[in-house]
Motif scaffolding. Structure first.
Motif, PDB file in Angstrom:
ATOM      1  N   THR A 172       1.134   5.814  -1.175  1.00  0.00           N
ATOM      2  CA  THR A 172       0.555   7.046  -1.706  1.00  0.00           C
ATOM      3  C   THR A 172       1.254   7.301  -3.026  1.00  0.00           C
ATOM      4  OG1 THR A 172       0.139   7.899   0.513  1.00  0.00           O
ATOM      5  CG2 THR A 172       0.152   9.500  -1.287  1.00  0.00           C
TER       6      THR A 172
ATOM      7  N   GLN B  26       0.850  -1.191   0.000  1.00  0.00           N
ATOM      8  CA  GLN B  26       0.000   0.000   0.000  1.00  0.00           C
ATOM      9  C   GLN B  26       0.887   1.243   0.000  1.00  0.00           C
ATOM     10  OE1 GLN B  26      -3.457  -0.035   2.551  1.00  0.00           O
ATOM     11  NE2 GLN B  26      -3.394   2.181   2.857  1.00  0.00           N
TER      12      GLN B  26
ATOM     13  N   VAL C  46      -7.646   2.781  -2.415  1.00  0.00           N
ATOM     14  CA  VAL C  46      -8.027   2.620  -1.014  1.00  0.00           C
ATOM     15  C   VAL C  46      -9.348   3.361  -0.786  1.00  0.00           C
ATOM     16  CG1 VAL C  46      -7.375   3.173   1.371  1.00  0.00           C
ATOM     17  CG2 VAL C  46      -5.638   2.358  -0.258  1.00  0.00           C
TER      18      VAL C  46
ATOM     19  N   ASP D 111     -12.567   5.471   0.814  1.00  0.00           N
ATOM     20  CA  ASP D 111     -12.777   6.626   1.704  1.00  0.00           C
ATOM     21  C   ASP D 111     -11.594   7.598   1.714  1.00  0.00           C
ATOM     22  OD1 ASP D 111     -15.246   5.502   2.502  1.00  0.00           O
ATOM     23  OD2 ASP D 111     -14.212   4.232   3.966  1.00  0.00           O
ATOM     24  N   GLN D 112     -10.983   7.817   0.572  1.00  0.00           N
ATOM     25  CA  GLN D 112      -9.945   8.845   0.477  1.00  0.00           C
ATOM     26  C   GLN D 112     -10.476  10.029  -0.319  1.00  0.00           C
ATOM     27  OE1 GLN D 112      -6.636   8.082  -2.329  1.00  0.00           O
ATOM     28  NE2 GLN D 112      -7.565   6.081  -2.718  1.00  0.00           N
ATOM     29  N   ASN D 113      -9.843  11.181  -0.168  1.00  0.00           N
ATOM     30  CA  ASN D 113     -10.288  12.401  -0.829  1.00  0.00           C
ATOM     31  C   ASN D 113      -9.639  12.511  -2.201  1.00  0.00           C
ATOM     32  OD1 ASN D 113     -11.086  14.938  -1.607  1.00  0.00           O
ATOM     33  ND2 ASN D 113     -10.351  15.992   0.223  1.00  0.00           N
ATOM     34  N   LEU D 114     -10.413  12.252  -3.256  1.00  0.00           N
ATOM     35  CA  LEU D 114      -9.901  12.304  -4.623  1.00  0.00           C
ATOM     36  C   LEU D 114     -10.233  13.619  -5.314  1.00  0.00           C
ATOM     37  CD1 LEU D 114     -10.629   8.659  -5.852  1.00  0.00           C
ATOM     38  CD2 LEU D 114      -8.489   9.617  -4.985  1.00  0.00           C
TER      39      LEU D 114
ATOM     40  N   SER E 194      -5.669  13.449  -1.638  1.00  0.00           N
ATOM     41  CA  SER E 194      -5.162  12.334  -0.832  1.00  0.00           C
ATOM     42  C   SER E 194      -3.778  11.877  -1.289  1.00  0.00           C
ATOM     43  CB  SER E 194      -6.128  11.153  -0.923  1.00  0.00           C
ATOM     44  OG  SER E 194      -6.130  10.642  -2.249  1.00  0.00           O
TER      45      SER E 194
ATOM     46  N   LYS F 244      -4.043   7.057  -2.735  1.00  0.00           N
ATOM     47  CA  LYS F 244      -3.640   5.885  -1.950  1.00  0.00           C
ATOM     48  C   LYS F 244      -4.141   4.623  -2.657  1.00  0.00           C
ATOM     49  CE  LYS F 244      -4.041   8.568   2.326  1.00  0.00           C
ATOM     50  NZ  LYS F 244      -2.593   8.792   2.461  1.00  0.00           N
TER      51      LYS F 244
END
Length: 472
Positions: free
Chosen positions: A154, A152, A429, A431-434, A446, A449
């Protein structure tokens, strides 16, 4: 009054009518001094809202200067080609750019720009590109193996390290390792200072950027002197020994400035586009599957991504164009107005600043069908929507000053994408802010991720279930 008298009276009025200047563009200068700068910086819909109200040209005040904003393909062509003599690159960008990027091609004009562009050209085209493929491929595989081991990550940060290693290796001849890691950190500080207030205290973003610039220039100077003593085939080595028709070469200071620009331009925008591309593939499994099938067919002749193969990837080329259209790394370009001009019936005086908006043309509904949708097929030979209007796809600029590194960037983007499509898979991943943030170049908030892993089967065996999820 006789008809003759009326005619004579009208003739007398003609000079008065002809001398009446066209009006200034509609819009508002906003608050004194500050103008609408804060709205411009913090409202992503700033230009779109004003275009809806005023049309393809409007006035405002940004960074203390009266500014005209020009929107659409016709405006792009006006600024970048047909009326480019009315505009100056040097006078359009903030002073922070001039201080941090120096007297490079980016800010040069006229004959000086033409001469230096010609000297730089061999490093970014033709035979030089052929020699870059193997290094691009080996570095891409090295990073991909590292990412698979991490599991995993970023991706924006990692992609930036990859593109910087490629740029510094091919353009400067640096060996990947601790030295390029340090240089990448310096470049991060430099980039963060481009839009920062020009406060020189060492702890401020701009102060750190100035220090990073000096460290980079010192390193580049040492490398230039090595290339002068021992020629090499990296871009800087070619540039050191490049001559114009009269036998003139670039001075040490010119070489340092151009090398700094090459490194900056050689990884910032490429990182943005690669990140947007891999994000878009993960969001659109049908596009991903079609792209993989194209790579599977090419792998029947060679597992390695060759330059000849890259010329046989029409669908990947469509994807790259669609990423450029929907996610241009920068949203527009500033110019200084050095000569009065008229556009769409409005007058813009010398001394103003001009801003052309790339995204306005890229999302123009009269050119692109359903422009907010990711649809690579809009660039297929059958549809070719970008050919409906000149200068409707300008992520790399256009006209005589189109991005010098365009072929280099497209080669890198396609090679990295093709390699990842062949041998790896990834999932976003949850619930990340795209949401895309534009400064200094476009990227997800984000950082993107992902869970990244090596593919366990051949690309031809990939299928999709009824929900559209990829099946390993």
């Amino acid at each position: 009054m006789s008809s003759r008298a009326v005619f004579d009276h009208c003739i007398l009025l003609l000079p008065m009518v002809a001398s009446t200047p066209a009006p200034l563009p509609p819009g508002s200068f906003g608050l004194p001094v500050v103008g609408e700068t804060l709205n411009f910086l913090f409202d992503r819909e700033f230009a779109k809202k004003r275009q809806a109200r005023y049309g393809a040209i409007f006035k405002t005040r940004l960074l203390g200067r009266p500014t005209v904003v020009l929107m659409g393909a016709e405006a792009n062509q006006f600024v970048l080609s047909t009326n480019m003599d009315s505009f100056s690159w040097r006078e359009g960008w903030p002073g922070t750019f001039k201080q941090l990027l120096g007297e490079s091609l980016f800010l040069q004009e006229g004959e000086e720009h033409r001469r230096n562009r010609k000297l730089l050209m061999p490093a970014f085209h033709g035979p030089a590109l052929v020699g870059y493929v193997e290094t691009m491929q080996s570095l891409t595989e090295r990073y991909a193996q590292k990412w698979a081991a991490q599991g995993q990550l970023t991706w924006f940060d990692e992609m930036k390290q990859l593109t910087f290693d490629i740029a510094s290796t091919l353009l400067l001849g640096s060996e990947p390792g601790s030295q390029t890691t340090q240089m990448s950190e310096w470049f991060a500080d430099l980039t963060n200072g481009l839009f920062a207030p020009p406060i020189h205290w060492g702890w401020t973003p701009f102060g750190k950027a100035v220090k990073a610039r000096d460290q980079l220039l010192h390193h580049i100077e040492q490398v230039v002197k090595e290339r002068q003593a021992r020629p090499t085939q990296d871009a800087l080595g070619l540039l050191v020994h490049s001559e114009d028709e009269e036998g003139n070469r670039l001075s040490l200071e010119e070489l340092k400035a151009q090398a700094l620009l090459m490194l900056f331009a050689g990884h910032e925008t490429t990182t943005s586009m690669l990140t947007s591309l891999v994000m878009s593939l993960a969001q659109h499994p049908d596009v991903w599957e079609q792209a993989r099938q194209e790579q599977a067919q090419l792998m029947e002749t060679s597992d390695a991504v060759t330059l000849e193969q890259i010329r046989q990837m029409p669908y990947l080329d469509q994807i790259v164009k669609e990423v450029e259209r929907l996610y241009p790394p920068v949203a527009g370009g500033f110019r200084g107005v050095v000569k009065d001009f008229e556009f769409n019936g409005y007058r813009v005086p010398k001394g103003w600043m001009a801003l052309y908006r790339i995204d306005a043309a890229h999302r123009d509904r009269t050119i692109y069908t359903d422009p907010d949708r990711f649809d690579p097929d809009r660039f297929s030979p059958e549809r070719a929507e970008h050919k409906r209007a000149d200068f409707s796809l300008v992520g790399f600029g256009g006209g005589p000053r189109i991005c010098l590194g365009l072929a280099f960037a497209q080669l890198e983007i396609k090679l990295v994408a093709a390699h990842l499509l062949r041998y790896y898979t990834w999932d976003l991943v949850p619930d990340q802010n795209l949401e895309m943030t534009p400064i200094p170049t476009l990227r997800p908030r984000s950082g993107l991720k992902v869970v990244f892993k090596k593919r366990a089967i051949a690309p031809t065996q990939v299928t999709a279930d009824q929900t559209g999820q990829r099946q390993p």
